[in-house]
Scaffold this active site. Sequence first.
Site, PDB file in Angstrom:
ATOM      1  CB  ALA A 104     -24.249  -1.425 121.572  1.00  0.00           C
TER       2      ALA A 104
ATOM      3  CD  GLU B 149     -30.561   2.905 120.296  1.00  0.00           C
ATOM      4  OE1 GLU B 149     -29.380   3.173 120.575  1.00  0.00           O
ATOM      5  OE2 GLU B 149     -31.283   3.642 119.582  1.00  0.00           O
TER       6      GLU B 149
ATOM      7  N   GLY C 148     -25.356   3.169 119.803  1.00  0.00           N
ATOM      8  CA  GLY C 148     -24.262   3.596 120.669  1.00  0.00           C
ATOM      9  C   GLY C 148     -23.239   4.449 119.950  1.00  0.00           C
TER      10      GLY C 148
ATOM     11  CD  GLU D 192     -26.911   5.945 123.084  1.00  0.00           C
ATOM     12  OE1 GLU D 192     -27.690   6.152 124.035  1.00  0.00           O
ATOM     13  OE2 GLU D 192     -26.494   4.806 122.785  1.00  0.00           O
TER      14      GLU D 192
END
Length: 262
Positions: A68, A136, A113, A116
């Site tokens: 991200a 993370e 991300g 994911e």
Amino acid sequence: MESYENLALDLVDGVLTITINRESKMNALNRATMLEIKDAFQYVQDNPKDIRGVILTGAGEKAFVAGADISEFTGLSEMHARKFAEEGQEIFQSIEDCHTPVIAVVNGFALGGGCELAMSAHMRVAVSAAKFGQPEVNLGLIPGYGGTQRLTQLIGKGRAFEYLMSADMLSADQALAYGLVNYVEADKAAAHAKAIEILKKIASKAPIAIGLVIDSVNAYYETGANGYQAEANAFAGCFGTTDFKEGVSAFLEKRKADFKGE
């Protein structure tokens, strides 16, 4: 077909390739890109006759999506952070629930991300140099776009705990051995070709049945859902389709079925 700032779309023979096109940023997911992904998959849902398969990949050779855009995290309150995560989960759920088969071609780093996003696809084909991870905890965070749930579904609880808490990366070969990816290919061209091969095979089958397979498999993981009942309902629903009648006729007549998605 829509034009986007952060995505490149290419439709060839019924297969739509959606490329995260922020190569200078390692294809990091900022909010604008997330909203474009949401819109692109709505376009896929709205055009089932023209789009029979989707390939999701990243621009360049280094990264599928390296994570991200962390700069957007600064200054978020707990309330806004929760909304941020819920919006991302909703977008990725729309990919998982899409009735058109989606394959992520993971052409490099798929971290945070990006991992994911890859896991929200129905299948994954990786290049041999690909790396997967949920780092993370290095930022004092946990995944927020469904990573704790999908990684557990795909590789099992014990392994998910290990990689979520250690922030270690998985190689493509480890990802294949653990069931995170379906295939590993030498490079991006070979991985794309493998995804095309799979999607072309699926495109020859009954489209309504394919969508119901997706619904039934996803029901296994849906809280409060009875997957067996979802399967029985979907099975019964097939009997009202023209495709079912065509499939049975073709089988009895020893010919190839011509499915219309009706």
